[in-house]
Scaffold this motif. Structure first.
Motif, mmCIF file in Angstrom:
data_model
loop_
_atom_site.group_PDB
_atom_site.id
_atom_site.type_symbol
_atom_site.label_atom_id
_atom_site.label_comp_id
_atom_site.label_asym_id
_atom_site.label_seq_id
_atom_site.Cartn_x
_atom_site.Cartn_y
_atom_site.Cartn_z
ATOM 1 N N TYR A 48 -32.739 53.158 3.393
ATOM 2 C CA TYR A 48 -32.611 51.743 3.758
ATOM 3 C C TYR A 48 -31.236 51.176 3.410
ATOM 4 N N ALA A 49 -30.496 51.863 2.539
ATOM 5 C CA ALA A 49 -29.164 51.388 2.176
ATOM 6 C C ALA A 49 -28.163 51.957 3.177
ATOM 7 N N VAL A 50 -27.422 51.073 3.849
ATOM 8 C CA VAL A 50 -26.462 51.524 4.868
ATOM 9 C C VAL A 50 -25.055 51.157 4.408
ATOM 10 N N PHE A 51 -24.194 52.188 4.317
ATOM 11 C CA PHE A 51 -22.819 51.984 3.851
ATOM 12 C C PHE A 51 -21.826 52.131 4.993
ATOM 13 N N ASP A 52 -20.682 51.461 4.889
ATOM 14 C CA ASP A 52 -19.600 51.747 5.835
ATOM 15 C C ASP A 52 -18.704 52.841 5.235
ATOM 16 N N ALA A 53 -17.609 53.161 5.932
ATOM 17 C CA ALA A 53 -16.776 54.302 5.526
ATOM 18 C C ALA A 53 -16.109 54.076 4.173
ATOM 19 N N ASN A 54 -16.032 52.806 3.728
ATOM 20 C CA ASN A 54 -15.369 52.509 2.450
ATOM 21 C C ASN A 54 -16.349 52.273 1.304
ATOM 22 N N ASP A 55 -17.571 52.743 1.464
ATOM 23 C CA ASP A 55 -18.621 52.571 0.445
ATOM 24 C C ASP A 55 -19.021 51.119 0.220
ATOM 25 N N ASN A 56 -18.722 50.264 1.213
ATOM 26 C CA ASN A 56 -19.261 48.899 1.163
ATOM 27 C C ASN A 56 -20.689 48.950 1.687
ATOM 28 N N LEU A 57 -21.575 48.178 1.045
ATOM 29 C CA LEU A 57 -22.973 48.160 1.492
ATOM 30 C C LEU A 57 -23.156 47.049 2.524
ATOM 31 N N ILE A 58 -23.640 47.452 3.708
ATOM 32 C CA ILE A 58 -23.968 46.457 4.747
ATOM 33 C C ILE A 58 -25.106 45.592 4.199
ATOM 34 N N ARG A 59 -25.026 44.283 4.427
ATOM 35 C CA ARG A 59 -26.067 43.384 3.888
ATOM 36 C C ARG A 59 -27.446 43.851 4.335
ATOM 37 N N PRO A 60 -28.349 44.100 3.353
ATOM 38 C CA PRO A 60 -29.679 44.621 3.703
ATOM 39 C C PRO A 60 -30.426 43.671 4.644
ATOM 40 N N LYS A 61 -31.125 44.271 5.612
ATOM 41 C CA LYS A 61 -31.878 43.479 6.594
ATOM 42 C C LYS A 61 -33.385 43.702 6.384
ATOM 43 N N ASP A 62 -34.176 42.746 6.787
ATOM 44 C CA ASP A 62 -35.647 42.852 6.839
ATOM 45 C C ASP A 62 -36.313 43.059 5.474
ATOM 46 N N TYR A 63 -35.597 42.776 4.396
ATOM 47 C CA TYR A 63 -36.151 43.140 3.081
ATOM 48 C C TYR A 63 -37.370 42.302 2.690
ATOM 49 N N ARG A 64 -37.582 41.158 3.348
ATOM 50 C CA ARG A 64 -38.797 40.389 3.006
ATOM 51 C C ARG A 64 -40.058 41.095 3.505
ATOM 52 N N SER A 65 -39.886 42.153 4.309
ATOM 53 C CA SER A 65 -41.034 42.975 4.727
ATOM 54 C C SER A 65 -41.185 44.209 3.841
ATOM 55 N N LYS B 3 -29.162 53.167 -5.879
ATOM 56 C CA LYS B 3 -28.915 54.417 -6.624
ATOM 57 C C LYS B 3 -28.387 55.456 -5.653
ATOM 58 N N ASP B 4 -27.142 55.853 -5.833
ATOM 59 C CA ASP B 4 -26.539 56.864 -4.965
ATOM 60 C C ASP B 4 -25.535 57.650 -5.818
ATOM 61 N N SER B 5 -26.031 58.692 -6.470
ATOM 62 C CA SER B 5 -25.226 59.410 -7.473
ATOM 63 C C SER B 5 -24.047 60.163 -6.861
ATOM 64 N N LYS C 100 -17.402 29.251 1.950
ATOM 65 C CA LYS C 100 -17.766 29.049 3.364
ATOM 66 C C LYS C 100 -19.252 28.758 3.527
ATOM 67 N N ASN C 101 -19.995 28.764 2.415
ATOM 68 C CA ASN C 101 -21.428 28.488 2.457
ATOM 69 C C ASN C 101 -22.159 29.412 3.437
ATOM 70 N N LYS C 102 -21.839 30.698 3.348
ATOM 71 C CA LYS C 102 -22.551 31.665 4.196
ATOM 72 C C LYS C 102 -22.605 33.018 3.477
ATOM 73 N N LEU C 103 -23.377 33.949 4.076
ATOM 74 C CA LEU C 103 -23.461 35.287 3.490
ATOM 75 C C LEU C 103 -22.507 36.217 4.228
ATOM 76 N N ASN C 104 -21.786 37.049 3.486
ATOM 77 C CA ASN C 104 -20.924 38.057 4.106
ATOM 78 C C ASN C 104 -21.762 39.182 4.703
ATOM 79 N N GLU C 105 -21.160 39.895 5.654
ATOM 80 C CA GLU C 105 -21.859 41.020 6.312
ATOM 81 C C GLU C 105 -21.868 42.269 5.437
ATOM 82 N N THR C 106 -20.831 42.423 4.591
ATOM 83 C CA THR C 106 -20.759 43.606 3.719
ATOM 84 C C THR C 106 -20.375 43.164 2.308
ATOM 85 N N SER C 107 -20.609 44.064 1.358
ATOM 86 C CA SER C 107 -20.127 43.817 -0.007
ATOM 87 C C SER C 107 -19.497 45.086 -0.524
#
Ligand code: HEC
Length: 224
Positions: free
Chosen positions: A34-51, A129-131, A151-158
């Motif tokens: 469920y954890a999706v990273f970009d090429a720079n090890d930034n984590l894409i903001r998790p989606k659908d987690y309330r389910s 957790k990604d050793s 900006k009072n918003k959520l970023n797409e990646t962290s």
């Protein structure tokens, strides 16, 4: 008699279905990540987690303690495949992602009395957790946050926030990285195996607490 047989047969096949789907999830722990990273090890903001699976809520209202670091509520969710793995094996699988939503305090009054109730959402944070990806982090856990308060918003990646976040988790979380001590759902599930602890009929706190029962009965009587 016929009705009973039919009902019993229904229950058996239903619980067999449950067992099948549970062991399918637990036997293929690496399949769905469920954890999706970009090429720079930034984590894409998790989606659908309330389910996902709801671990619990911690409440740390600033009104109780002006020095509190993360006001006022934290709702915490874990991805369902990692939860199934935890229930089966009693440990966090590689790829486990836990999301924390932060909320402001809302009302302090309700029809059952005064208290603390949830208000607006303002931040999404996560730990993964990604050793392999984070070999230097304690047990491979890294940390992420998404609020852009200007900006009072959520970023797409962290980007991985590393030691900025991990210090408390490494030192005061009972199981070394996750605050196990604050989540009865996680405690009950640890290594439980097949089935689900919430299906048991033991609720000692409620049965023993006659005062609580009396309060509720009193309240219901007054409504009549
Ligand atoms: C001052 C200590 C401290 C720091 C620094 C800290 N945390 Fe936590 N964190 C906690 C505590 C205590 C909890 C459990 C209770 C709660 O939610 O407040 C928690 C819970 C969490 C959870 C829910 C799962 C769990 O481990 O209980 C996530 C996800 C999380 N923090 C992410 C972060 C991120 C991201 C950062 C950095 C921005 C961070 N934390 C920094 C103390 C800290």
């Amino acid at each position: 008699m016929l009705a009973i047989t039919l009902v019993t047969a229904g229950i058996v096949s239903c619980s067999e279905e449950n067992k099948k789907s549970e062991s399918a999830a637990a036997n293929t722990p690496q399949e769905k990540q469920y954890a999706v990273f970009d090429a720079n090890d930034n984590l894409i903001r998790p989606k659908d987690y309330r389910s996902w699976i709801f671990m619990g809520t911690s409440s740390t209202p600033k009104s109780e303690d002006p020095n509190v670091i993360f006001p006022d509520f934290q709702n915490v969710y874990i991805d369902p495949v990692s939860f199934a793995y935890w229930k089966k094996h009693g440990e966090w699988r590689e790829g486990t992602i836990i999301v924390k939503e932060l909320l402001r305090a809302g009302d302090t009054n309700s029809s059952v009395g005064r208290g603390h109730f949830q208000g607006a959402h303002f931040e999404v944070a996560a730990q993964v957790k990604d050793s392999k990806r984070f070999p230097k982090m304690h047990n491979g856990w890294n940390y992420f946050g998404y609020a852009d308060f200007k900006k009072n918003k959520l970023n797409e990646t962290s980007m991985p926030l590393g030691v900025k976040c991990s210090s408390c988790h490494n030192t005061t979380a009972v199981d070394g990285d996750v605050f196990y001590q604050f989540y009865p759902v996680i405690q009950a599930a640890k290594g439980y195996g097949d089935g689900n602890p919430e299906n048991e009929n033991t609720r000692l706190g409620l049965v023993a607490d006659y005062k609580y029962k009396a309060d509720v009965i009193d309240f219901v009587k007054k409504q009549k």
